[in-house]
Every structure is written in C-alpha cells, then in structure tokens.
Design an enzyme around this catalytic site. Structure first.
Site, PDB file in Angstrom:
ATOM      1  N   LYS A 124       0.828  -1.206   0.000  1.00  0.00           N
ATOM      2  CA  LYS A 124       0.000   0.000   0.000  1.00  0.00           C
ATOM      3  C   LYS A 124       0.864   1.259   0.000  1.00  0.00           C
ATOM      4  O   LYS A 124       0.555   2.231  -0.691  1.00  0.00           O
ATOM      5  CB  LYS A 124      -0.930   0.016   1.211  1.00  0.00           C
ATOM      6  N   GLY A 125       1.933   1.246   0.781  1.00  0.00           N
ATOM      7  CA  GLY A 125       2.798   2.415   0.855  1.00  0.00           C
ATOM      8  C   GLY A 125       3.469   2.722  -0.463  1.00  0.00           C
ATOM      9  O   GLY A 125       3.443   3.862  -0.949  1.00  0.00           O
ATOM     10  N   ALA A 126       4.093   1.706  -1.064  1.00  0.00           N
ATOM     11  CA  ALA A 126       4.775   1.901  -2.349  1.00  0.00           C
ATOM     12  C   ALA A 126       3.790   2.353  -3.418  1.00  0.00           C
ATOM     13  O   ALA A 126       4.068   3.268  -4.205  1.00  0.00           O
ATOM     14  CB  ALA A 126       5.472   0.615  -2.774  1.00  0.00           C
ATOM     15  N   GLU A 151       0.122  -0.963   7.334  1.00  0.00           N
ATOM     16  CA  GLU A 151       1.000  -2.078   6.963  1.00  0.00           C
ATOM     17  C   GLU A 151       2.416  -1.920   7.504  1.00  0.00           C
ATOM     18  O   GLU A 151       3.290  -2.706   7.148  1.00  0.00           O
ATOM     19  CB  GLU A 151       1.030  -2.239   5.434  1.00  0.00           C
ATOM     20  N   ASN A 181     -12.308   2.943   2.442  1.00  0.00           N
ATOM     21  CA  ASN A 181     -13.376   2.560   1.531  1.00  0.00           C
ATOM     22  C   ASN A 181     -14.659   2.443   2.352  1.00  0.00           C
ATOM     23  O   ASN A 181     -14.645   2.583   3.580  1.00  0.00           O
ATOM     24  CB  ASN A 181     -13.047   1.277   0.758  1.00  0.00           C
ATOM     25  N   GLY A 213     -17.660   5.683  -7.317  1.00  0.00           N
ATOM     26  CA  GLY A 213     -16.928   6.928  -7.142  1.00  0.00           C
ATOM     27  C   GLY A 213     -16.425   7.140  -5.734  1.00  0.00           C
ATOM     28  O   GLY A 213     -15.996   6.196  -5.070  1.00  0.00           O
ATOM     29  N   ASP A 219      -5.253   2.721  -3.506  1.00  0.00           N
ATOM     30  CA  ASP A 219      -3.979   3.396  -3.274  1.00  0.00           C
ATOM     31  C   ASP A 219      -3.741   4.468  -4.334  1.00  0.00           C
ATOM     32  O   ASP A 219      -3.209   5.545  -4.039  1.00  0.00           O
ATOM     33  CB  ASP A 219      -2.830   2.385  -3.297  1.00  0.00           C
ATOM     34  N   GLY A 246      -1.686  -5.384 -12.807  1.00  0.00           N
ATOM     35  CA  GLY A 246      -0.514  -4.998 -12.033  1.00  0.00           C
ATOM     36  C   GLY A 246      -0.858  -3.998 -10.944  1.00  0.00           C
ATOM     37  O   GLY A 246      -2.018  -3.613 -10.773  1.00  0.00           O
TER      38      GLY A 246
END
Length: 295
Positions: free
Chosen positions: A39-41, A137, A180, A211, A240, A275
């Site tokens: 999630k960070g990347a 994370e 979410n 949306g 993300d 991806g």
C-alpha cells in the site's frame, strides 16, 4: 510542498485463477507474475505520477534492492528507506479472477521492522504545510503521526488493512481519514458513532465503481464524484491510486472537487490495467482519459 509516506514496500506475486479456491480446494493458477507493490509503495508511486514531490520512509531486506530501484525509476525519493539485513522484504500473494476481483495474503517482513530513529531522521527537514501519509501495513505509525503533528504537518491516514486497535490509537493524530465504504462502516461501528461524527477534520470514502465522497466534518460540507464506467481488469491498488492522487492534488492546492475528479479518474484508469505500482497512470494519461470520457 513535500509529501512524506511511511509505508509498506512489498514484492507482489499475482496468480490468475478461474475462481477463488473453496475450502480444501487445490487450484492450478493460469499464470504467475511478480512486481512491486505494498500500500505504501503504491501510494508513493501514485503521488509521484500525479506530479507530487514524495519521500518514502520504510524498510526492505537485503534482497529488496530491486524494489528501491523500481521506486526511483517512477519518481519516488527512496533515500529515507532503510536496508534491514535481519529481515526479508514484505511480500503479497494476490489471487485474481477473470472479472478483475482479488484476494490478497500479506507477509509484513521488514515493513514491521522500521526504527523510530529512522522515522525521526526522515522527517528532520519536514515542516508546516508538508504532508505525512500513513497506512496500517507498517509499525511506527503513531510515533510518526505525533512527530508530524509536532512539526505542523498534515497527517493523512488510510485505515487499511482495517484494525480496530490501530484506528483507535491513530485518530487523535489524524487530519484526513481515507477509507473505503466497508472500512468506513467498521470505523464508525468500532467507535460507536455516526460516520459524520468521527473525530477527524476530513473524511474521504471511496465507493468502488460508484466513485468517492469527501466530507469536511467540521463545516458539514460534502462533495461526491461518480466514477467513470470502465471494463475492470485488475482492481489491485485502485484505492492506493486514489489516495495518492488525491494527496498530490491537495498538496498542490487544487480545489477539492478537482482533487476528487483526478483521483477517481486515475483509479478508474488503473483498474483497466493489470498490475499494481507499474500500472498506475501518469497525470497526463489521467487528464487525457478524463477529457476523452467527458467529450
């Protein structure tokens, strides 16, 4: 201004399957591919591709140098990422069905081995007006949020993967909560309050194909933007992408409505591609996409 992101860095492994395995079922994958994720990347790449100046804070194992090279190639500053020889880089197993839905299993690895001293050093040059992004994370999230607030920074928190204890600890130090709609309901239930009574200034709720909605919980202002209709290939990293784009646009001082439009457009375009990090669209691609569907 600058955006700092204390976030996970993972090696993602994608398995295309005809359906999700049932209990006790052994299922043959149609294909297996690897790539950069976490999630960070993902959020750092989204910020960079949206035109933001992003500094990633985190840790990888000795075998994870390729993840840093990949992040650098996509415009992310990784000079504040530690190499932790005592652990292995985090990784995720992602199962994808033909309709683009996914189920994910994560091993944290070095994402949970980040030192407070490294976080402090990474934030040394940060100041008022800069932004800190956090997720669930990594470790050190509360420490980082407190440190950022002490420097006058804005703190954005994605409460995912959802954890009640982490949310309770984090919310007093958060300016904008990004979730979410399932996570939003979980947060409200855990705290025993209505969604619009959460103890944060701003709330951002993504609603998948419908949306997203932004709430100013101090003034009561609400803005909603519908999502474009697209053929979904892979939903991994869509949230993300949204968060990174929204933060980058807010950092540039764009109106909230435009921030939402760009974020929704970028995440919609992302799900049309297989991806994670590598599939996040650039700002030029996103603007062209929005012009095309708007025309």
């Amino acid at each position: 201004m600058a955006i700092y992101n204390l976030g996970s860095i993972n090696a993602d492994w994608f398995y295309k399957v005809p359906h999700f395995p049932a209990d006790g079922e052994t299922l043959a994958a149609e294909s297996c591919t690897g790539g950069l994720g976490g999630k960070g990347a993902n959020q750092s790449v989204a910020v960079a591709r949206a035109g933001g100046n992003v500094h990633h804070i985190g840790a990888v194992g000795g075998e994870g140098g390729w993840t840093l090279e990949r992040l650098k190639s996509m415009g992310v500053d990784v000079s504040r990422v530690a190499i932790e020889g005592a652990g292995s880089t985090g990784h995720a197993l992602i199962f994808l069905t033909p309709d683009g839905e996914n189920r994910i299993v994560i091993h944290a690895g070095t994402n949970r081995m980040i030192a407070e001293a490294d976080v402090s050093a990474a934030l040394e040059r940060a100041g008022p007006g800069d932004m800190l992004i956090l997720q669930n994370e990594t470790n050190c999230t509360v420490f980082a949020a407190k440190s950022a607030r002490a420097r006058g920074m804005r703190v954005v928190y994605s409460a995912a993967p959802f954890d009640v204890g982490a949310v309770r600890e984090m919310l007093p130090h958060v300016d904008l909560l990004a979730v979410n709609e399932i996570e939003a309901a979980q947060v409200a239930e855990a705290l025993g309050v209505a969604l619009t009574a959460l103890p944060v200034r701003e709330l951002l709720v993504t609603q998948g194909a419908r949306g997203a909605t932004w709430f100013d919980l101090k003034t009561g202002e609400t803005l909603a933007v519908p999502a474009p209709k697209v053929a979904s290939v892979d939903t991994t990293g869509a949230g993300d992408t949204f968060a990174g784009y929204f933060c980058a646009a807010r950092d540039r001082g764009l109106p909230v409505a435009e921030c939402l439009e760009l974020a929704v457009g970028a995440s919609a375009l992302k799900v049309t591609r297989a991806g994670t990090s590598e599939a996040i669209p650039t700002l030029a691609e996103t603007r062209a996409f929005l012009e095309e569907i708007g025309g």
